[in-house]
Write a protein that holds these residues in place. Structure first.
Motif, PDB file in Angstrom:
ATOM      1  N   SER A  74       0.811  -1.100   0.037  1.00 35.03           N
ATOM      2  CA  SER A  74      -0.148  -0.041   0.089  1.00 35.03           C
ATOM      3  C   SER A  74       0.757   1.251   0.033  1.00 35.03           C
ATOM      4  N   ILE A  75       0.279   2.453  -0.405  1.00 38.28           N
ATOM      5  CA  ILE A  75       1.025   3.768  -0.300  1.00 38.28           C
ATOM      6  C   ILE A  75       1.453   3.980   1.024  1.00 38.28           C
ATOM      7  N   SER A  76       0.707   3.779   2.074  1.00 40.17           N
ATOM      8  CA  SER A  76       1.188   4.209   3.199  1.00 40.17           C
ATOM      9  C   SER A  76       2.498   3.299   3.784  1.00 40.17           C
ATOM     10  N   GLU A  77       2.686   2.307   3.299  1.00 37.41           N
ATOM     11  CA  GLU A  77       3.991   1.477   3.650  1.00 37.41           C
ATOM     12  C   GLU A  77       5.110   2.022   2.955  1.00 37.41           C
ATOM     13  N   MET A  78       4.943   2.913   1.898  1.00 38.43           N
ATOM     14  CA  MET A  78       6.110   3.390   1.073  1.00 38.43           C
ATOM     15  C   MET A  78       6.650   4.532   1.672  1.00 38.43           C
ATOM     16  N   THR A  79       7.411   4.225   2.814  1.00 33.24           N
ATOM     17  CA  THR A  79       7.980   5.056   3.693  1.00 33.24           C
ATOM     18  C   THR A  79       9.607   5.032   3.757  1.00 33.24           C
ATOM     19  N   ASN A  80      10.369   6.205   4.111  1.00 40.13           N
ATOM     20  CA  ASN A  80      11.815   5.986   4.232  1.00 40.13           C
ATOM     21  C   ASN A  80      12.559   5.445   2.793  1.00 40.13           C
ATOM     22  N   VAL A  81      12.073   5.860   1.828  1.00 42.16           N
ATOM     23  CA  VAL A  81      12.361   5.567   0.322  1.00 42.16           C
ATOM     24  C   VAL A  81      13.741   6.012   0.167  1.00 42.16           C
ATOM     25  N   GLU A  82      14.709   5.017  -0.302  1.00 44.41           N
ATOM     26  CA  GLU A  82      16.097   5.821  -1.031  1.00 44.41           C
ATOM     27  C   GLU A  82      16.183   5.125  -2.243  1.00 44.41           C
ATOM     28  N   MET A  83      16.452   6.045  -3.190  1.00 38.99           N
ATOM     29  CA  MET A  83      16.554   5.458  -4.549  1.00 38.99           C
ATOM     30  C   MET A  83      17.520   6.307  -5.287  1.00 38.99           C
ATOM     31  N   ALA A  84      18.376   5.908  -6.470  1.00 36.13           N
ATOM     32  CA  ALA A  84      19.084   6.450  -7.473  1.00 36.13           C
ATOM     33  C   ALA A  84      18.364   6.757  -8.475  1.00 36.13           C
ATOM     34  N   ILE A  85      18.342   8.016  -9.233  1.00 30.18           N
ATOM     35  CA  ILE A  85      17.716   8.468 -10.277  1.00 30.18           C
ATOM     36  C   ILE A  85      18.967   8.862 -11.174  1.00 30.18           C
ATOM     37  N   GLU A  86      18.867   8.288 -12.352  1.00 29.82           N
ATOM     38  CA  GLU A  86      19.835   8.245 -13.575  1.00 29.82           C
ATOM     39  C   GLU A  86      19.298   8.975 -14.540  1.00 29.82           C
ATOM     40  N   VAL A  87      20.396   9.784 -15.246  1.00 29.28           N
ATOM     41  CA  VAL A  87      20.159  10.300 -16.515  1.00 29.28           C
ATOM     42  C   VAL A  87      21.194   9.958 -17.642  1.00 29.28           C
ATOM     43  N   TRP A  88      20.567   9.310 -18.407  1.00 24.16           N
ATOM     44  CA  TRP A  88      21.423   8.698 -19.586  1.00 24.16           C
ATOM     45  C   TRP A  88      21.352   9.715 -20.821  1.00 24.16           C
ATOM     46  N   ASN A  89      22.269   9.664 -21.738  1.00 25.44           N
ATOM     47  CA  ASN A  89      22.263  10.028 -23.201  1.00 25.44           C
ATOM     48  C   ASN A  89      21.821   8.935 -23.852  1.00 25.44           C
ATOM     49  N   ASN A  90      20.666   9.282 -24.389  1.00 19.53           N
ATOM     50  CA  ASN A  90      19.383   8.081 -25.099  1.00 19.53           C
ATOM     51  C   ASN A  90      20.000   7.519 -26.410  1.00 19.53           C
ATOM     52  N   ASP A  91      21.303   8.040 -26.933  1.00 17.91           N
ATOM     53  CA  ASP A  91      21.710   7.689 -28.164  1.00 17.91           C
ATOM     54  C   ASP A  91      22.961   6.786 -27.890  1.00 17.91           C
ATOM     55  N   THR A  92      23.600   6.903 -26.737  1.00 20.64           N
ATOM     56  CA  THR A  92      24.674   6.091 -26.441  1.00 20.64           C
ATOM     57  C   THR A  92      24.766   5.401 -25.148  1.00 20.64           C
ATOM     58  N   TYR A  93      23.639   5.667 -24.269  1.00 18.91           N
ATOM     59  CA  TYR A  93      23.379   5.005 -22.986  1.00 18.91           C
ATOM     60  C   TYR A  93      24.432   5.196 -22.086  1.00 18.91           C
ATOM     61  N   GLU A  94      25.087   6.366 -22.369  1.00 14.19           N
ATOM     62  CA  GLU A  94      26.216   6.765 -21.247  1.00 14.19           C
ATOM     63  C   GLU A  94      25.568   7.608 -20.305  1.00 14.19           C
ATOM     64  N   THR A  95      25.977   7.222 -19.025  1.00 16.32           N
ATOM     65  CA  THR A  95      25.319   7.954 -17.727  1.00 16.32           C
ATOM     66  C   THR A  95      25.847   9.219 -17.726  1.00 16.32           C
ATOM     67  N   LEU A  96      24.998  10.215 -17.743  1.00 17.18           N
ATOM     68  CA  LEU A  96      25.380  11.705 -17.657  1.00 17.18           C
ATOM     69  C   LEU A  96      25.161  12.193 -16.315  1.00 17.18           C
ATOM     70  N   GLY A  97      24.448  11.294 -15.354  1.00 19.88           N
ATOM     71  CA  GLY A  97      24.090  12.002 -14.238  1.00 19.88           C
ATOM     72  C   GLY A  97      23.614  11.043 -13.397  1.00 19.88           C
ATOM     73  N   SER A  98      24.093  10.848 -12.005  1.00 16.49           N
ATOM     74  CA  SER A  98      23.200  10.037 -10.962  1.00 16.49           C
ATOM     75  C   SER A  98      23.015  10.765  -9.660  1.00 16.49           C
ATOM     76  N   TYR A  99      21.933  10.731  -8.904  1.00 16.77           N
ATOM     77  CA  TYR A  99      21.490  11.219  -8.023  1.00 16.77           C
ATOM     78  C   TYR A  99      20.858  10.257  -7.133  1.00 16.77           C
TER      79      TYR A  99
END
Length: 277
Positions: A247-272
């Protein structure tokens, strides 16, 4: 006659002294120091960028300490009601839902801890407070959220009204904001993002499935979006399976990585690395 006059003056002086003593012992009312509308300007765990983003959405938090000693805390459209009283020249007590907190006045700022969150407020006019509440209500309507902690729109999508938007990145390459916490029509919980690509190449924004945790447990998140050069994408959805997060109420204390890729080469341009409630 002079003796009688002296006795009379002495009696009058004693009477006045007693009267003044009685007045000085009466408790002083410091309510005027606190009464009015207060807008939250900072809180523990929120950066200046987060506060600026909340401000831009018109969803600031308003604390209203009324003359009749009733109190309300409007948190981005949700309102808690309670009471308050002045304790001293610089301290007051505010009570919401049976829990009391001490407000401390420091110059033009009032600090208050509510539900474990330390918030700092600055006094605003009644008109400004009303405008902020109206903007927050309009934002709730746009997201399909009602006055409950979570609400469903006609499509079955459920939003968590307590979620505080987070700015992940905002520079000359791209802007990434996490704007909502919700479920999809199948009940999978996740986060909605708004993304703007400022580069002259297409980017792909995604969340690596093996770099996410919920309450300390590894959970696979899914989702991604291609954003063309100079374009924006709204309501990009990163979600976890209902098997992992029931449930949405159980989705707390979430840690995730968000990445940005070059869509042509799939090179990782940024990671947060991002922490979400």
């Amino acid at each position: 006659m002079k003796k009688m006059l002296s006795i009379t003056m002495l009696a009058l002086a004693v009477a006045l002294s007693l009267a003044f003593a009685g007045c000085s012992s009466a408790p002083k009312d410091y309510s005027a120091n606190f009464q009015g509308n207060w807008k939250m300007t900072s809180m523990v765990g929120a950066s200046e960028e987060d506060m600026a983003f909340i401000e831009a959405l018109g969803m600031s938090v308003i604390l209203d300490l009324k003359e009749d000693k009733s109190a309300s805390l409007n948190m981005m459209g949700e309102e808690m009601t309670g009471s308050w009283e002045a304790v001293s020249e610089t301290e007051c007590t505010v009570t919401f839902e049976g829990d009391s907190a001490t407000g401390k006045l420091n110059g033009e700022e009032l600090s208050l801890a509510v539900e474990g969150e330390e918030m700092v407020f600055k006094k605003v006019s009644e008109d400004e407070a009303a405008a902020i509440k109206e903007n927050a209500a309009s934002m709730e309507d746009a997201l399909g959220v009602d006055s409950e902690d979570s609400a469903s729109d006609d499509s079955g999508v459920t939003y968590d009204a307590s979620f505080i938007p987070v700015t992940v990145a905002d520079d000359d390459q791209w802007t990434i904001n996490v704007v909502a916490k919700k479920t999809d029509e199948w009940g999978d919980a996740g986060y909605a993002l708004d993304i703007t690509n400022k580069l002259d190449i297409p980017i792909y924004v995604t969340v690596p499935f093996d770099k996410c945790t919920v309450n300390g447990k590894m959970v696979d998140f899914w989702g991604g979006k291609l954003v063309l050069p100079g374009k924006s994408a709204e309501d990009v959805f990163f979600y976890a399976s209902a098997d992992d997060v029931p449930s949405i109420s159980e989705m707390t204390n979430v840690e995730m990585a968000i990445e940005v890729w070059n869509n042509d080469t799939y090179e990782t341009l940024g990671s947060y690395n991002v922490a979400l409630n």
